[in-house]
Enzyme design. Structure first.
Site, PDB file in Angstrom:
ATOM      1  CE1 TYR A  33      -0.016   2.031   4.279  1.00  0.00           C
ATOM      2  CE2 TYR A  33       0.995  -0.144   4.462  1.00  0.00           C
ATOM      3  CZ  TYR A  33       0.765   1.117   4.979  1.00  0.00           C
ATOM      4  OH  TYR A  33       1.327   1.476   6.181  1.00  0.00           O
ATOM      5  CE  LYS A 151       3.157   3.147   3.209  1.00  0.00           C
ATOM      6  NZ  LYS A 151       3.606   3.363   4.597  1.00  0.00           N
ATOM      7  CD  GLU A 183      10.135   1.507  10.535  1.00  0.00           C
ATOM      8  OE1 GLU A 183      10.202   2.430   9.709  1.00  0.00           O
ATOM      9  OE2 GLU A 183      10.003   0.309  10.217  1.00  0.00           O
ATOM     10  CG  LEU A 207       8.382   2.473   4.872  1.00  0.00           C
ATOM     11  CD1 LEU A 207       8.136   1.260   3.982  1.00  0.00           C
ATOM     12  CD2 LEU A 207       7.072   3.123   5.264  1.00  0.00           C
TER      13      LEU A 207
END
Length: 287
Positions: A33, A151, A183, A207
């Site tokens: 996504y 992702k 993260e 990411l």
């Protein structure tokens, strides 16, 4: 008022959009996504999101059902049909819906990907009051799979992390592996020490944030010092400032970590300046 959504080539009222119960995104989180911001009716960092989408699909050996130009046209059409001035566009592509559930990938010749896009209307997205006061973060163990650079729609643990933060009276969580911050649940993490911006280097562990890339580029152009390396949760607690970046929050100050103030407990000048630069430059480049 019902939104118009895009599903497999058609623009439909959201109440009429249907996806098979055998879709692998539903059964196996076999999908990727992207979320693109809309400011003043224009798309922010669209090319960056499109490039990352293509990479995510390649890493999972999936085909895209649309070209980049077609994808841009769909985004713009949804903005127009839904009257979005400020908001988000969510895009999801899954491996499609075979005739039955199976761990083995279906033949892409007979099972085309499923593509879905929808808008989220968020008036005043760039004027989020949280940016003026900062957010509170807790540290949690990072228990995700090893390919965080893709992702995917595997978002259960990030959701659990946000709920842990909520139960602790905080706004979000930073994930920690071997004592080092990877993260946030849906964002990249940064600290500032002695005027230097420190954030984890790119790898499979985090990411590859589109907003991250833009913010670091703008920081260097503004003659700010940037160091891409891992930092510990203890180092974060002793930082002068901290902040996160994402497509939905842009640059957001972090003022509290595990119940203790970061710096003086107020949004710092580096995060404030980066947010200002990012919003100004992104609006100029929006399409």
């Amino acid at each position: 008022m019902s939104r118009t959504v895009y599903l497999n080539g058609d623009y439909l009222p959201e109440t009429e959009a249907r996806v098979s119960i055998f879709d692998r995104g539903f059964l196996m989180a076999d999908g990727v996504y992207e979320v693109t911001s809309v400011l003043d009716g224009k798309l922010i960092d669209f090319d960056g999101h499109a490039v990352r989408l293509e990479r995510s699909l390649r890493e999972l050996d999936m085909d895209s059902p649309v070209t980049r130009d077609e994808l841009l046209a769909i985004h713009r059409e949804l903005v127009a049909r839904n009257g979005i001035t400020d908001g988000m566009i969510y895009l999801q592509i899954t491996r499609g819906a075979p005739d039955d559930r199976d761990f083995v990938f279906p033949d892409p010749e007979t099972t085309p990907p499923t593509i879905v896009l929808f808008t989220q209307n968020k008036p005043g997205l760039a004027d989020n009051p949280a940016a003026r006061v900062g957010i509170k973060v807790i540290g949690i163990e990072d228990q995700r799979w090893g390919r965080r650079d893709i992702k995917t729609v595997q978002l259960l643990y990030p959701s659990l992390g946000k709920m842990m933060a909520k139960k602790a009276g905080a706004d979000d969580a930073w994930m920690i592996e071997d004592g080092m911050v990877t993260e946030g649940t849906s964002n990249n993490a940064y600290i500032v020490k002695g005027g230097k911006i420190i954030t984890r280097a790119l790898s499979n562990d985090i990411l590859h944030g589109i907003t991250r890339a833009a913010v670091l580029r703008f920081a260097r152009e503004a003659q700010m010092e940037v160091e891409e390396r891992s930092f510990s949760i203890d180092e974060a607690r002793a930082a002068d400032e901290a902040f996160i970046t994402s497509a939905s929050t842009f640059v957001m100050p972090v003022v509290e970590l595990d119940g203790q103030p970061v710096g003086n407990g107020q949004p710092g000048p580096v995060a404030a300046r980066l947010r200002e630069i990012y919003l100004d430059e992104s609006r100029k480049a929006a399409i």
